[in-house]
Design a protein around this motif. Sequence first.
Motif, PDB file in Angstrom:
ATOM      1  N   ASN A 113      -4.316 -19.681   5.584  1.00  0.00           N
ATOM      2  CA  ASN A 113      -4.624 -19.287   3.821  1.00  0.00           C
ATOM      3  C   ASN A 113      -3.104 -18.369   3.739  1.00  0.00           C
ATOM      4  O   ASN A 113      -3.345 -17.724   2.620  1.00  0.00           O
ATOM      5  N   ASN A 114      -2.111 -18.350   4.534  1.00  0.00           N
ATOM      6  CA  ASN A 114      -0.988 -17.808   4.318  1.00  0.00           C
ATOM      7  C   ASN A 114      -1.096 -16.357   4.080  1.00  0.00           C
ATOM      8  O   ASN A 114      -0.060 -15.906   3.349  1.00  0.00           O
ATOM      9  N   PHE A 115      -1.885 -15.935   4.851  1.00  0.00           N
ATOM     10  CA  PHE A 115      -1.831 -14.259   4.530  1.00  0.00           C
ATOM     11  C   PHE A 115      -0.738 -13.653   5.536  1.00  0.00           C
ATOM     12  O   PHE A 115      -0.224 -12.645   5.016  1.00  0.00           O
ATOM     13  N   SER A 116      -0.132 -14.218   6.439  1.00  0.00           N
ATOM     14  CA  SER A 116       0.979 -13.622   7.098  1.00  0.00           C
ATOM     15  C   SER A 116       2.176 -13.635   6.198  1.00  0.00           C
ATOM     16  O   SER A 116       3.179 -12.704   6.338  1.00  0.00           O
ATOM     17  N   LYS A 146     -10.571 -15.644  15.406  1.00  0.00           N
ATOM     18  CA  LYS A 146     -11.201 -16.466  14.823  1.00  0.00           C
ATOM     19  C   LYS A 146     -10.824 -16.193  13.203  1.00  0.00           C
ATOM     20  O   LYS A 146     -10.464 -16.702  12.403  1.00  0.00           O
ATOM     21  N   VAL A 147     -11.028 -15.009  12.795  1.00  0.00           N
ATOM     22  CA  VAL A 147     -10.616 -14.606  11.306  1.00  0.00           C
ATOM     23  C   VAL A 147      -9.264 -14.446  11.305  1.00  0.00           C
ATOM     24  O   VAL A 147      -8.744 -14.898  10.174  1.00  0.00           O
ATOM     25  N   GLU A 148      -8.338 -14.308  12.304  1.00  0.00           N
ATOM     26  CA  GLU A 148      -6.915 -14.328  12.084  1.00  0.00           C
ATOM     27  C   GLU A 148      -6.408 -15.499  12.040  1.00  0.00           C
ATOM     28  O   GLU A 148      -5.701 -15.782  11.223  1.00  0.00           O
ATOM     29  N   ALA A 149      -7.236 -16.526  12.526  1.00  0.00           N
ATOM     30  CA  ALA A 149      -6.618 -18.123  12.428  1.00  0.00           C
ATOM     31  C   ALA A 149      -7.058 -18.500  10.939  1.00  0.00           C
ATOM     32  O   ALA A 149      -6.141 -19.111  10.346  1.00  0.00           O
ATOM     33  N   LEU A 159     -11.927 -14.476   1.401  1.00  0.00           N
ATOM     34  CA  LEU A 159     -10.865 -14.446   1.286  1.00  0.00           C
ATOM     35  C   LEU A 159     -10.017 -14.467  -0.097  1.00  0.00           C
ATOM     36  O   LEU A 159      -8.985 -13.650  -0.201  1.00  0.00           O
ATOM     37  N   HIS A 160     -10.735 -14.949  -1.068  1.00  0.00           N
ATOM     38  CA  HIS A 160     -10.345 -14.836  -2.461  1.00  0.00           C
ATOM     39  C   HIS A 160     -10.236 -13.303  -3.077  1.00  0.00           C
ATOM     40  O   HIS A 160      -9.377 -12.729  -3.589  1.00  0.00           O
ATOM     41  N   ASN A 161     -11.344 -12.697  -2.353  1.00  0.00           N
ATOM     42  CA  ASN A 161     -11.434 -11.220  -2.964  1.00  0.00           C
ATOM     43  C   ASN A 161     -10.276 -10.222  -2.153  1.00  0.00           C
ATOM     44  O   ASN A 161      -9.770  -9.436  -2.822  1.00  0.00           O
ATOM     45  N   LEU A 162      -9.995 -10.604  -0.666  1.00  0.00           N
ATOM     46  CA  LEU A 162      -9.149  -9.871   0.170  1.00  0.00           C
ATOM     47  C   LEU A 162      -7.899 -10.105  -0.632  1.00  0.00           C
ATOM     48  O   LEU A 162      -6.829  -9.162  -0.753  1.00  0.00           O
ATOM     49  N   GLU A 163      -7.427 -11.513  -1.145  1.00  0.00           N
ATOM     50  CA  GLU A 163      -6.201 -11.736  -1.544  1.00  0.00           C
ATOM     51  C   GLU A 163      -5.915 -11.106  -2.880  1.00  0.00           C
ATOM     52  O   GLU A 163      -4.963 -10.563  -3.267  1.00  0.00           O
ATOM     53  N   ASN A 164      -7.032 -11.217  -3.637  1.00  0.00           N
ATOM     54  CA  ASN A 164      -6.677 -10.513  -4.972  1.00  0.00           C
ATOM     55  C   ASN A 164      -6.312  -8.690  -4.629  1.00  0.00           C
ATOM     56  O   ASN A 164      -5.679  -8.169  -5.502  1.00  0.00           O
ATOM     57  N   MET A 165      -7.484  -8.171  -3.875  1.00  0.00           N
ATOM     58  CA  MET A 165      -7.038  -6.642  -3.348  1.00  0.00           C
ATOM     59  C   MET A 165      -5.643  -6.660  -2.965  1.00  0.00           C
ATOM     60  O   MET A 165      -5.098  -5.523  -3.287  1.00  0.00           O
ATOM     61  N   CYS A 166      -5.096  -7.527  -2.179  1.00  0.00           N
ATOM     62  CA  CYS A 166      -3.769  -7.503  -1.559  1.00  0.00           C
ATOM     63  C   CYS A 166      -2.845  -7.398  -2.635  1.00  0.00           C
ATOM     64  O   CYS A 166      -1.846  -6.555  -2.840  1.00  0.00           O
ATOM     65  N   LEU A 167      -2.827  -8.339  -3.510  1.00  0.00           N
ATOM     66  CA  LEU A 167      -1.969  -8.623  -4.681  1.00  0.00           C
ATOM     67  C   LEU A 167      -1.971  -7.405  -5.527  1.00  0.00           C
ATOM     68  O   LEU A 167      -1.037  -7.043  -6.133  1.00  0.00           O
ATOM     69  N   MET A 168      -3.388  -6.849  -6.070  1.00  0.00           N
ATOM     70  CA  MET A 168      -3.285  -5.762  -6.792  1.00  0.00           C
ATOM     71  C   MET A 168      -2.760  -4.575  -6.240  1.00  0.00           C
ATOM     72  O   MET A 168      -1.909  -3.768  -6.876  1.00  0.00           O
ATOM     73  N   SER A 169      -2.938  -4.213  -4.705  1.00  0.00           N
ATOM     74  CA  SER A 169      -2.255  -3.150  -4.281  1.00  0.00           C
ATOM     75  C   SER A 169      -0.694  -3.363  -4.166  1.00  0.00           C
ATOM     76  O   SER A 169      -0.101  -2.268  -4.419  1.00  0.00           O
ATOM     77  N   GLN A 170      -0.091  -4.466  -3.878  1.00  0.00           N
ATOM     78  CA  GLN A 170       1.257  -4.826  -4.143  1.00  0.00           C
ATOM     79  C   GLN A 170       1.930  -4.456  -5.585  1.00  0.00           C
ATOM     80  O   GLN A 170       2.854  -3.715  -5.546  1.00  0.00           O
ATOM     81  N   LYS A 171       1.265  -4.832  -6.342  1.00  0.00           N
ATOM     82  CA  LYS A 171       1.546  -4.410  -7.899  1.00  0.00           C
ATOM     83  C   LYS A 171       1.726  -2.876  -8.052  1.00  0.00           C
ATOM     84  O   LYS A 171       2.431  -2.563  -8.895  1.00  0.00           O
ATOM     85  N   GLU A 172       0.652  -2.224  -7.204  1.00  0.00           N
ATOM     86  CA  GLU A 172       0.586  -0.522  -7.528  1.00  0.00           C
ATOM     87  C   GLU A 172       1.693  -0.015  -6.470  1.00  0.00           C
ATOM     88  O   GLU A 172       1.840   1.153  -6.407  1.00  0.00           O
ATOM     89  N   GLY A 173       2.224  -0.961  -5.505  1.00  0.00           N
ATOM     90  CA  GLY A 173       3.241  -0.398  -4.688  1.00  0.00           C
ATOM     91  C   GLY A 173       2.598   0.181  -3.451  1.00  0.00           C
ATOM     92  O   GLY A 173       3.125   0.915  -2.655  1.00  0.00           O
TER      93      GLY A 173
END
Length: 567
Positions: free
Chosen positions: A540-543, A532-535, A507-521
């Motif tokens: 963890n507020n990914f939605s 199960k994974v979606e829950a 989760l931590h790695n995925l969150e970091n990757m999403c944040l870095m991607s957003q910074k790059e547009g």
Amino acid sequence: MKKTLDFKPKMISAIKHYDRKTFMADLMAGVIVGIVALPLAIAFGIASGVSPEKGIITAIVAGLCVSLFGGSKVQIGGPTGAFIVIVYGIIQQYGVQGLTIATLMAGVFLILLGVLRLGTIIKYIPYPIVVGFTSGIAVTIFTTQIKDLLGLTMESVPSDFIEKWVAYIYNIGTIDVWSAVVGVLSVVLIAVWPMLARLFHLSPLKSLPGSLVAIVVMTIVALLLKQYAGVTSIETIGDRFSINSTLPDAVVPQLTWETVKRLVGPAVTIAVLGAIESLLSATVADGVIGDHHNSNTELIGQGIANIASPLFGGIPATGAIARTMTNINNGGRTPVAGIVHAVVLLLIFLFLMPLAQYIPMACLAGVLVVVSYGMSGWRSFLAMLRNPKSDVTVLLLTFFLTIIFDLTVAIEFGLICACLLFMRRMAESTEVHAVLNEIDLNEDADMERGNLEHLVIPEGVEVYEINGPYFFGAGNRFEDIMARYGHRPQVRIIRMRKVPFIDSTGLHNLENMCLMSQKEGITIVLSGVNPKVEAVLKRNNFSHLLGEENICNHIDLALQRAREIVG
């Protein structure tokens, strides 16, 4: 639903349908096992650094408790070779009083393991660790017996493995020929006794253990040599110990918090080794008699045995595989056989123990040399060297740490190494790869439209697929793969249809990757997320991080969403 205590001694169920035929079989097996256990109990006691009667007391008290309260029908409890190294080391460092307290604590730990229903977890200790420390103990036992086997004259034997062999080589000139002959002949007699019994048709004596035969024969030989040849150099038990054949009173040692803290490490080692060996013995026995032991009850029974044994001056005990198999092979099928074995040892202790003073020390050393050979499992050891490098690493690390340092260090480092290698294997089991140009629908299970053979990936969109659990390592693999392409897309689709679960590191790695991607547009779109994974992601507020519309059920919707973003 509330869990109840999993304590169901096999003794209770065994006596419900007990009959005379079963009793006669148990009686015969118990007598034979008692005779087999006698020389081993004496040898294990002396090798552990205590007097010979303490080994027999352990076999009596612990054997009785294991049969009464254990979870196996045929388990025989008592002192074993595996504990020699541990017990000797504890006595050297903390004294006999320290050993008593450590054994009591180990008994409590074993009971807690059973009460907490951890009996099945013990079985998951990696096999290379079990083979490594068992072989290491065997080598250590063999090493400790060289002085008595050869009758070397030495003031003291170093505790360190390497120093011990250096001292042996340095003092090889002090070898006593008569003691060496007795020791070597004892080993040979134990090895060839089954063959001799068959060759000379000694049917009544065939069931006698070779170790007992060797002790009786070599004791007579030593007495004859002393009486008629004037050979007085063969050291006997009586030369080193004073034999006491009276039952000791139960004594509770004085406990202080400081002593308890100092002895936690040795106590945990005794408990872990006792649990492993007893459950391994019970499992082997199950395969022979077609029964199923209760692991948690067995641990509680072993805990009771290790509390009772030191109160009467005994040493740590566990299930003994060799004596358990002897019990089975001679017809024992209920815990009554184990009780008979304890009674036989008690009678021998009360009426024949003074005769033990005439047993040569070299003969007992020969018995333990044969025991160490049986423990070594050299065939299993050599076979494991052909296994994957990670298993070989754990095996050799545990083996060498056992013989060079001690069992506590070996188990700790072996477990740590095994865990790290397991984590590495699990991390490598997760594949991350990029899907180029188009998606083959024939391999997809998360598609709604089946009328197309391929889906074309739009310009400005990258698709990555994860195959396996998303935890440590997967995030780094994403970064490596994305860096390989060297360009910045507008949308990254991450297919997670083959991700069974995701942990906090993932989760931590995925969150970091999403944040870095957003910074790059770059917009991240998740595809094929199982419920199960979606829950977990929603908790963890990914939605909120990605947006509900960017978490899609299947790749068709994910590509449609990507076209909207790109268009």
